[in-house]
Each structure stands twice: as C-alpha cells, then as structure tokens.
Design an enzyme around this catalytic site. Structure first.
Site, PDB file in Angstrom:
ATOM      1  CB  CYS A 138      -3.091   1.390  -2.929  1.00  0.00           C
ATOM      2  SG  CYS A 138      -3.664   2.562  -4.165  1.00  0.00           S
ATOM      3  CG  HIS A 393       0.476   1.068  -7.588  1.00  0.00           C
ATOM      4  ND1 HIS A 393       0.130   0.034  -6.741  1.00  0.00           N
ATOM      5  CD2 HIS A 393      -0.222   2.159  -7.141  1.00  0.00           C
ATOM      6  CE1 HIS A 393      -0.716   0.473  -5.829  1.00  0.00           C
ATOM      7  NE2 HIS A 393      -0.949   1.762  -6.050  1.00  0.00           N
ATOM      8  CB  CYS A 425      -0.524   6.306   0.600  1.00  0.00           C
ATOM      9  SG  CYS A 425      -0.112   6.388  -1.156  1.00  0.00           S
ATOM     10  N   GLY A 427      -6.001   5.138  -1.272  1.00  0.00           N
ATOM     11  CA  GLY A 427      -6.983   6.095  -1.742  1.00  0.00           C
ATOM     12  C   GLY A 427      -8.109   6.301  -0.747  1.00  0.00           C
TER      13      GLY A 427
END
Length: 462
Positions: A138, A393, A425, A427
């Site tokens: 991300c 996103h 954050c 993954g």
C-alpha cells in the site's frame, strides 16, 4: 516563545559531554520525540540548492473498481495522462527526466512494467527515459516518490518522477499459485497471509476501537471529501481522463471524461452504516462502510533539485524532507503509521506538534482511529479533505495521490502551514511515512545557517 526557549535549552545541552546513560530507546509503538526540533536535521549547502523539491503533483480521479468510471480503462491509459500532465504543466523537456518510478501492486510484475513503459511513450517521453516499477504494497506510490528523491540526493540524476498506478478492476487481490507449507510452523509468516479485514478486526479488538468510532470516522471522511469536492479543492490535483464506458448488456461504448472521484457519498450517516453487517468476523466491527474503497486510479509527482527548479523558474510546491519504512506485527499491520510517523518526524528533526497536516491512509477505520489516538494527533490536522474510505484506495497509486493532496492543501493554507506528513499501513506488517515542507516557506525560515562567533543557535531560537 516557550517552544523556542526549550529548543535553545536542548541545543545548549548538546554542547555538554554526553554520559553513557543519556540515551534510552523504547521498543514500543509510542511516538519518538526529538526535543531539538527542526534545528538539528538538515545538512544542506549554503544556497540550499541540494534540496529535493516537488514542482508538480497530479492524479486521476479515483473510481470504484468494476463499476466506476474506469472499469473499462486500460491501466496504461490511467498512467499516461498524469505523466503527460506533470511535463506539460511545467513545460519541462521530457528528455531531461532521469527516471520514472511507478508504484504498483497487484498486476504481474513483468506485464505491469511493460504497461508503464508503454504509458511513458503515450505521454510523450522519448525512448531515452527509463522506467521501472516498485512494490511495497500500500505504500508503493510513496515509496516511488522516496526512491526518486533518494536517487536525486545521491546524484544519479537531477530530475525524476515518482508515480503510482492501480486498476483493481483488471487486477483483483488474489494469491497466484500454491502457498509454501513451511508457513504453518512460522506464526508471523502465517499472519502475512491474513486477509486485511481480519487484521482490522485484530486492531479493533486489541486496542478497543468501537464500531461506533469506526462508523463515525467513515462518516467524517465522506463529509470532508464531499465538502472538498464541492469547494473545487481537488481540481488543482485531478487531471481529467478521456476514456470510455462499455454497457455490459449491449457492448455499446460511450466516450466519457472522468474528472471527479465517484466513490464519495455526501449523505452517509452513522445510522446508515450501523445497518451494515461485519464482513470478516461474525461479531466483528469491520464493514464495507468503514473500510477503504477498492479503486482504480493513478498519480504522478515531479521532483528535482532545488537549484534546477530555480534555474528553470518553476514554482516549488513542496520540499521532500525524510522518509521511513518500519516493520510491525503482521497480525495488526494497521498500526504501521503509529510506528512510522514518529521515526520519519524525528529524522526530519521535528516533533509531532510541529506537523501542521497529516494525510494518513484510511485502509480501515479501526487502524485510522487507533493511530490518531495513539499519537494523540489533533483531528483537525488529519485528512482534512477526506481519505480512502470516501475517496478510494487504489493500492499502488495511494501514496502518490496523498502527496499531491497534501501539498496542494498546504499551498492553499499559506504561511500557517509549514510541515506535512503522508503515511500509511502496509500489508504483511509495515508502515511508511514521509515528511514534506511547503516549498515557498523554507528559505524564509531556514534551519541551516553559517555559524559565526557566539552564534550557536538556529533561527528557531530567536
């Protein structure tokens, strides 16, 4: 005045001999504070020409995957318009770009690398300009910007583009192939495979983030994004894209121009969200309404040395200060910003209170609320124009999108807004953060000064 006095005291303390007991590091997620403030970190030349600056940052609108405005748009046709925009709007000769780095996550690596190279040609770049991709989940779009900034600082080239791209319509999240059975004996490795929604539930349960708090955060995201859209704030950063919509029943193609984020719901309410059922856990709190939207989109950020920008007469949108990526427990990957932001802010020689604006990706309301509370951030400083729960996103593009959104808002706010942070954050259990300074402000309040006799303090201490 009080802050300046404290900084003066700390700086004078630095002149005294240090003791072996003077350094203590905490291993928790709590914010690390650099008491010296903004006076300690910058190692710049007297002309500040070695600053890495952002001179342009643009994005496409973000659209709902599979049913939004880009559902029938090729990935390279998403990237090409923003690459073209950063060149055309600055009137930069594209042959001067030393590299294009594109953050992207879901597509097969070789295929996406080829698509990005194709997009560069569509955008008018000559064959001499190289292109590569980068994947840190991300944070890939922010990582691309950081990679370009690092390369400029290293002297590899003077001008580069950090971009991001994702079509979650064309490349849905899925595991390709088998999973190594060894993972069964490594708990942390197992947790790397947890669905992101499960990690959201873990954060909510472990840190006591209620369903009501999560739904309220989602409502606020939509409210702020709707207000920003109505006020025309995103027009400074969105590049209209000419594409097509295909009727799934007839196959008829309709030409359209997409210039507005299509996932924002202005009338979202907590009562409406409360009716949604949890998706990942029967008695859980994570729903489709308090999670980020699955989206398609792209963004691009043009960076260069300050001396080059000044030479070309380009306005400086922002200054890239620092970047940090850190690892956290994969089972609660959403806490990443709470770990990464203090590291990046400290590396910039700042304190959290020095930051005027934050763009923290709203992967899930649970982790967004946790990070805000953990770092004790003022709500009015965070995602002032909404976030991923409303805007969307698109994994690889989010970092580049957030950089543009942050810097354009900092520019609008003027001299009252000096420092901004982008964070998300990641993954498998990581967090990333970068610190930016508004471009037209730093020379008036520079932190690097020639030291003369009896002049031991930075300008901050005046």
């Amino acid at each position: 005045m009080e802050k300046a006095t404290n900084r003066q005291r700390v700086l004078l303390d630095h002149l005294r001999p240090s003791s072996s007991s003077s350094h203590h590091f905490e291993s928790s997620l709590s914010a690390s504070v650099c008491s010296a403030g903004s006076s300690s970190a910058y190692q710049r030349t007297s002309a500040f020409g070695d600053d890495v600056v952002v001179v342009a940052a643009y994005r496409t609108a973000l659209c709902k995957s599979k049913r939004g405005g880009f559902k029938d748009t090729f990935a390279d046709d998403l990237l090409a318009p923003v690459l073209k925009a950063v060149i055309e709007k600055t009137k930069l000769n594209p042959s001067e770009v030393g590299d294009i780095v594109v953050g992207t996550v879901l597509a097969p690596g070789s295929q996406r690398a080829s698509e990005c190279r194709m997009a560069a040609f569509y955008a008018g770049f000559p064959e001499t300009v190289p292109v590569r991709t980068v994947n840190r989940q991300c944070s890939s779009g922010l990582q691309a910007v950081a990679d370009v900034a690092a390369a400029i600082r290293a002297g590899f080239y003077d001008i580069g583009i950090g971009a991001g791209l994702e079509s979650m319509t064309l490349n849905p999240m899925a595991w390709d192939g088998e999973v190594n059975p060894k993972v069964k004996v490594f708990e942390q490795a197992q947790n790397c495979l947890l669905p992101m929604g499960v990690t959201s539930e873990n954060v909510a349960h472990r840190f006591g983030v209620s369903r009501q708090e999560q739904d309220q955060a989602a409502v606020e995201s939509h409210r702020k994004a709707a207000a920003a859209t109505a006020a025309g704030k995103f027009k400074d950063e969105i590049i209209p894209v000419n594409t097509k919509i295909v009727d799934p029943k007839t196959g008829d193609e309709k030409p359209v121009t997409i210039s507005v984020d299509d996932g924002i719901r202005p009338n979202t309410s907590t009562a409406e969200l409360a009716r949604l059922k949890p998706v990942f856990k029967k008695d859980g709190t994570t729903t489709a309404g308090n999670s980020s939207q699955v989206s398609d989109g792209a963004g691009a950020v043009l960076l260069m040395k300050r001396s080059i920008a000044v030479q070309k007469g380009l306005p400086i949108l922002g200054v890239f200060r620092t970047f940090a990526a850190v690892g956290v427990d994969p089972a609660i990957m959403g806490v990443g910003p709470a770990a990464a932001i203090p590291v990046a802010v400290k590396a910039a020689g700042l304190e959290l209170d020095d930051i005027d604006l934050f763009e923290i990706n709203e992967a899930f309301a649970s982790q967004y609320v946790y990070c805000q509370k953990k770092l004790e951030l003022e709500p009015e400083k965070i995602n002032v124009n909404g976030g991923a729960m409303a805007i969307g996103h698109p994994l690889g593009a989010t970092g580049a999108r957030c950089v543009g959104t942050l810097l354009h808002e900092m520019k609008r706010r003027g001299r009252d807004c000096r420092y901004g942070v982008v964070s998300m954050c990641i993954g498998t259990g990581m967090g990333a953060a970068a610190v930016f300074e508004r471009g037209d402000y730093c020379d008036d309040h520079t932190n690097a000064r020639r030291i003369g006799a009896n002049n031991l303090l930075s300008q901050d201490a005046k």
